[in-house]
Enzyme design. Structure first.
Site, PDB file in Angstrom:
ATOM      1  N   PHE A   1     -17.889 -38.095 -12.019  1.00  0.00           N
ATOM      2  CA  PHE A   1     -17.659 -39.160 -13.001  1.00  0.00           C
ATOM      3  C   PHE A   1     -17.047 -40.408 -12.378  1.00  0.00           C
ATOM      4  CE2 PHE A   1     -13.295 -37.639 -12.915  1.00  0.00           C
ATOM      5  CZ  PHE A   1     -12.575 -38.807 -13.123  1.00  0.00           C
TER       6      PHE A   1
ATOM      7  N   LYS B   1     -28.722 -35.875 -11.200  1.00  0.00           N
ATOM      8  CA  LYS B   1     -27.985 -35.229 -12.307  1.00  0.00           C
ATOM      9  C   LYS B   1     -26.595 -35.852 -12.295  1.00  0.00           C
ATOM     10  CE  LYS B   1     -25.260 -32.699 -13.630  1.00  0.00           C
ATOM     11  NZ  LYS B   1     -24.095 -33.268 -14.375  1.00  0.00           N
TER      12      LYS B   1
ATOM     13  N   GLU C   1     -21.863 -35.936 -16.844  1.00  0.00           N
ATOM     14  CA  GLU C   1     -22.116 -36.034 -18.291  1.00  0.00           C
ATOM     15  C   GLU C   1     -21.018 -36.831 -18.992  1.00  0.00           C
ATOM     16  OE1 GLU C   1     -21.272 -33.543 -16.421  1.00  0.00           O
ATOM     17  OE2 GLU C   1     -20.485 -31.807 -17.502  1.00  0.00           O
ATOM     18  N   ARG C   2     -19.954 -37.212 -18.222  1.00  0.00           N
ATOM     19  CA  ARG C   2     -18.858 -37.953 -18.854  1.00  0.00           C
ATOM     20  C   ARG C   2     -19.131 -39.455 -18.909  1.00  0.00           C
ATOM     21  NH1 ARG C   2     -13.814 -35.205 -15.916  1.00  0.00           N
ATOM     22  NH2 ARG C   2     -15.295 -33.967 -14.756  1.00  0.00           N
TER      23      ARG C   2
ATOM     24  N   SER D   1     -15.608 -31.859  -7.405  1.00  0.00           N
ATOM     25  CA  SER D   1     -14.398 -31.123  -7.026  1.00  0.00           C
ATOM     26  C   SER D   1     -14.747 -29.976  -6.067  1.00  0.00           C
ATOM     27  CB  SER D   1     -13.705 -30.603  -8.287  1.00  0.00           C
ATOM     28  OG  SER D   1     -14.625 -29.911  -9.080  1.00  0.00           O
TER      29      SER D   1
ATOM     30  N   CYS E   1     -11.520 -40.470  -4.753  1.00  0.00           N
ATOM     31  CA  CYS E   1     -11.364 -39.437  -3.720  1.00  0.00           C
ATOM     32  C   CYS E   1     -10.770 -40.026  -2.451  1.00  0.00           C
ATOM     33  CB  CYS E   1     -12.697 -38.789  -3.415  1.00  0.00           C
ATOM     34  SG  CYS E   1     -13.811 -39.936  -2.637  1.00  0.00           S
TER      35      CYS E   1
ATOM     36  N   GLU F   1      -5.052 -31.160  -5.785  1.00  0.00           N
ATOM     37  CA  GLU F   1      -5.435 -32.539  -6.122  1.00  0.00           C
ATOM     38  C   GLU F   1      -5.056 -32.822  -7.576  1.00  0.00           C
ATOM     39  OE1 GLU F   1      -9.694 -33.231  -6.524  1.00  0.00           O
ATOM     40  OE2 GLU F   1      -9.457 -35.175  -5.559  1.00  0.00           O
TER      41      GLU F   1
HETATM   42  P1  NAD Z   1     -16.720 -32.092 -11.083  1.00  0.00           P
HETATM   43  O1  NAD Z   1     -16.721 -31.137  -9.949  1.00  0.00           O
HETATM   44  O2  NAD Z   1     -16.121 -31.676 -12.372  1.00  0.00           O
HETATM   45  O3  NAD Z   1     -18.231 -32.524 -11.441  1.00  0.00           O
HETATM   46  C1  NAD Z   1     -19.123 -32.975 -10.454  1.00  0.00           C
HETATM   47  C2  NAD Z   1     -20.546 -32.633 -10.894  1.00  0.00           C
HETATM   48  O4  NAD Z   1     -20.672 -31.207 -10.992  1.00  0.00           O
HETATM   49  C3  NAD Z   1     -20.915 -33.187 -12.271  1.00  0.00           C
HETATM   50  O5  NAD Z   1     -22.229 -33.688 -12.222  1.00  0.00           O
HETATM   51  C4  NAD Z   1     -20.803 -31.973 -13.190  1.00  0.00           C
HETATM   52  O6  NAD Z   1     -21.693 -32.017 -14.279  1.00  0.00           O
HETATM   53  C5  NAD Z   1     -21.172 -30.826 -12.263  1.00  0.00           C
HETATM   54  N1  NAD Z   1     -20.525 -29.559 -12.647  1.00  0.00           N
HETATM   55  C6  NAD Z   1     -19.361 -29.420 -13.326  1.00  0.00           C
HETATM   56  N2  NAD Z   1     -19.076 -28.109 -13.471  1.00  0.00           N
HETATM   57  C7  NAD Z   1     -20.070 -27.418 -12.873  1.00  0.00           C
HETATM   58  C8  NAD Z   1     -20.321 -26.027 -12.679  1.00  0.00           C
HETATM   59  N3  NAD Z   1     -19.487 -25.087 -13.127  1.00  0.00           N
HETATM   60  N4  NAD Z   1     -21.434 -25.673 -12.015  1.00  0.00           N
HETATM   61  C9  NAD Z   1     -22.285 -26.589 -11.535  1.00  0.00           C
HETATM   62  N5  NAD Z   1     -22.087 -27.931 -11.685  1.00  0.00           N
HETATM   63  C10 NAD Z   1     -20.988 -28.342 -12.336  1.00  0.00           C
HETATM   64  O7  NAD Z   1     -16.050 -33.432 -10.534  1.00  0.00           O
HETATM   65  P2  NAD Z   1     -15.608 -34.709 -11.366  1.00  0.00           P
HETATM   66  O8  NAD Z   1     -14.399 -34.376 -12.174  1.00  0.00           O
HETATM   67  O9  NAD Z   1     -16.777 -35.315 -12.033  1.00  0.00           O
HETATM   68  O10 NAD Z   1     -15.199 -35.690 -10.178  1.00  0.00           O
HETATM   69  C11 NAD Z   1     -13.922 -35.714  -9.609  1.00  0.00           C
HETATM   70  C12 NAD Z   1     -13.875 -34.892  -8.341  1.00  0.00           C
HETATM   71  O11 NAD Z   1     -14.826 -35.382  -7.407  1.00  0.00           O
HETATM   72  C13 NAD Z   1     -12.540 -34.976  -7.640  1.00  0.00           C
HETATM   73  O12 NAD Z   1     -12.212 -33.707  -7.146  1.00  0.00           O
HETATM   74  C14 NAD Z   1     -12.798 -35.945  -6.498  1.00  0.00           C
HETATM   75  O13 NAD Z   1     -11.947 -35.823  -5.386  1.00  0.00           O
HETATM   76  C15 NAD Z   1     -14.192 -35.584  -6.144  1.00  0.00           C
HETATM   77  N6  NAD Z   1     -14.847 -36.653  -5.424  1.00  0.00           N
HETATM   78  C16 NAD Z   1     -15.088 -36.464  -4.104  1.00  0.00           C
HETATM   79  C17 NAD Z   1     -15.689 -37.448  -3.357  1.00  0.00           C
HETATM   80  C18 NAD Z   1     -15.979 -37.240  -1.906  1.00  0.00           C
HETATM   81  O14 NAD Z   1     -16.790 -37.967  -1.374  1.00  0.00           O
HETATM   82  N7  NAD Z   1     -15.365 -36.280  -1.248  1.00  0.00           N
HETATM   83  C19 NAD Z   1     -16.071 -38.648  -3.979  1.00  0.00           C
HETATM   84  C20 NAD Z   1     -15.815 -38.812  -5.339  1.00  0.00           C
HETATM   85  C21 NAD Z   1     -15.202 -37.798  -6.055  1.00  0.00           C
END
Ligand code: NAD
Length: 499
Positions: free
Chosen positions: A149, A173, A176-177, A226, A281, A383
């Site tokens: 998101f 994909k 969804e937020r 994450s 991040c 985090e």
């Molecule tokens: P998230 O892990 O909740 O979601 C990321 C994606 O995974 C979304 O598209 C979501 O729909 C999907 N998803 C969620 N639950 C799932 C499941 N159980 N199975 C399969 N897919 C699933 O992350 P977020 O809250 O959207 O983003 C924040 C996180 O992203 C933080 O941890 C941040 O540090 C990380 N981030 C990392 C980087 C990097 O380059 N390392 C960059 C940006 C954000």
């Protein structure tokens, strides 16, 4: 109420039996739209469409593919204010930061404009008698990107910009937020001349992600989100035989050496720790003052700077940051603040009680500062992803290096010093993927490459730059000989060597 649908084969798409999720307005706490969540059938349909479109796209010469990227960049720039406004309304980041989100994505598109050069193969003339060897980088086919998101414009562009320029068809994909901007970007790609079906957007949750990871015709997937989910995506995708890169969470440290320019540190730190409500991040949620007295001097300068931070509605142009993304995320950050207090950290500035001008029912949290945080605390190890800065005092340089190096995350790190030797030593020794020297958020430029270490990234290839081109292509190496009939091979049963 507005419904945000999938975008498949160049048009809006919904199907029977799909679920919906609410899309909130973080400024007000109200539901502002619904987003369709894909079934396995919808994902299968998108893959089929992409597969049909990919062959012709891969056969399109690289200069024509690049021209689509040039035109896309022009269209996004023309539409930037509207896109930033839409992004801000779903994410909650302030408008200027939303513009930055789009701009950093466009910088990867600029890199993708150079694809004729970046995707060129290699050639060795006369590698043997009458033998030439050349290699080419071919696209993989249908590939996917699953994005978080917090950068709904930049991260999709990191992925589809390079993947599509290389000749792949792409299924995005998004989170969804905040799902609207990714669809708008796909529409602009179509307008820029991309054939229908080469870029498709499928909204959804775990069901859609699993369907993409399991589909035999999806050849690679890039994930950012994450760490637990990154790890899951990496393992599930790899088991299904795919190439996977999966970027995860972070807990970046800012090391402040005793000789650092503390005014510069504070000016950088407030933005890096609290900008975008800490939902980056590459934020700096941990600051490590080194040596006797450095923490006290830093805190003296930091408190007035924190007091001057304005938290407000994301469209308030004087706001430094806006709300966090959802009510659930706000609760999670507040739980971490409670946890840190219970672990014995010293709460010296409590954002939960700060007055937020024109506060509505939005998901606002003021800037929060903890001192005397130690490495054994769970609130330090995990985090938080909110506007919470933790001070961890280090006795000396080696202690500071080991704090950043031993942490489970290894995305980014920064050191503030005037000593070139200390900075160089730090950059060499620290066990972290991206290092800033007197630079707070060292997100590499588009023609370099982005990726963390340890639990911040699973898989071995980074985002964008030449690493991105490598991830989205496979190498084929051709060894050729055009005999004129006069040479014979008397040793056909022996492995050929180049003696
Ligand atoms: P998230 O892990 O909740 O979601 C990321 C994606 O995974 C979304 O598209 C979501 O729909 C999907 N998803 C969620 N639950 C799932 C499941 N159980 N199975 C399969 N897919 C699933 O992350 P977020 O809250 O959207 O983003 C924040 C996180 O992203 C933080 O941890 C941040 O540090 C990380 N981030 C990392 C980087 C990097 O380059 N390392 C960059 C940006 C954000």
């Amino acid at each position: 109420m507005r419904t945000i649908t999938h975008f498949i084969e160049g048009k809006d798409y919904t199907a029977e039996g799909e679920r919906h999720a609410d899309v909130f307005a973080p400024n007000t706490g109200k539901v502002q739209a619904h987003v369709t969540l894909a079934t396995v059938e919808t994902v299968n349909h998108a893959v089929e469409v992409a597969q049909k479109a990919q062959r012709e796209w891969a056969a399109t010469n690289p200069q024509r593919r690049a021209r689509v990227m040039f035109e896309f960049k022009r269209l996004v720039e023309q539409d930037k204010d509207r896109l930033a406004q839409l992004l801000s309304s779903e994410h909650g980041k302030v408008l200027s930061d939303a513009q930055g989100d789009i701009q950093r994505g466009l910088e990867v598109i600029e890199f993708a404009c150079g694809i004729p050069h970046a995707q060129k193969g290699e050639y060795t003339d006369s590698a043997g008698p009458g033998i030439d060897v050349y290699s080419m980088r071919q696209p993989l086919g249908v590939v996917a990107g699953i994005t978080p998101f917090n950068f709904p414009a930049m991260i999709p562009m990191w992925m589809f910009g390079v993947a599509i320029a290389c000749g792949n068809a792409f299924i995005l994909k998004p989170s969804e937020r905040d799902p609207s901007v990714p669809v708008e970007l796909a529409k602009l790609m179509l307008q820029a001349g991309l054939p229908k079906g080469v870029l498709n957007v499928v909204h959804g949750d775990k069901v859609a992600v699993d369907a993409l990871l399991d589909h035999q015709d999806v050849k690679a997937a890039s994930f950012v989100g994450s760490s637990d989910i990154a790890n899951y995506v990496y393992e599930r995708g790899a088991r299904a035989g795919k190439r996977i890169q999966a970027m995860g969470g972070a807990k970046n440290h800012g090391i402040v050496m005793p000789d650092a320019d503390l005014d510069q540190v504070v000016a950088d730190l407030v933005g890096a720790a609290y900008g975008s409500a800490g939902e980056r991040c590459m934020a700096l949620p941990v600051v490590v003052p080194v040596g006797e007295g450095t923490a006290e001097k830093l805190i003296d300068k930091l408190i007035p700077a924190i007091k001057a931070i304005k938290v407000s509605h994301s469209e308030d142009e004087s706001a430094h940051y806006g709300p966090v993304v959802t009510a659930a995320h706000k609760s999670r950050v507040e739980e971490y603040i409670e946890l840190a207090i219970s672990e014995g950290a010293n709460l010296i500035y409590d954002g939960r009680t700060s007055q937020i001008p024109q506060q509505t029912n939005g998901y606002f949290i003021g800037p929060t500062l903890f001192d005397n945080v130690t490495a054994d605390m769970r609130s330090y190890q995990e985090e938080i992803f909110g506007p919470v800065l933790q001070i961890v005092r280090a006795t000396d340089f080696n202690h500071a290096v080991s704090l950043a190096s031993d942490h489970q995350y290894g995305n980014g790190v920064a050191i503030y010093t005037r000593n070139g030797h200390a900075a160089r030593e730090f950059a060499h020794r620290v066990n972290v993927g991206m290092v800033g020297i007197n630079v707070p958020i060292p997100v590499p430029v588009a023609y370099h490459t982005f990726g963390g270490w340890k639990r911040s990234a699973f898989g071995d290839t980074n985002q964008h730059g030449m690493e991105g081109v490598k991830f989205w292509t496979k190498v084929k190496t051709v060894t050729q000989r055009w005999p004129d009939g006069s040479d014979t091979n008397d040793n056909a049963f022996v492995i050929p060597t180049m003696e």
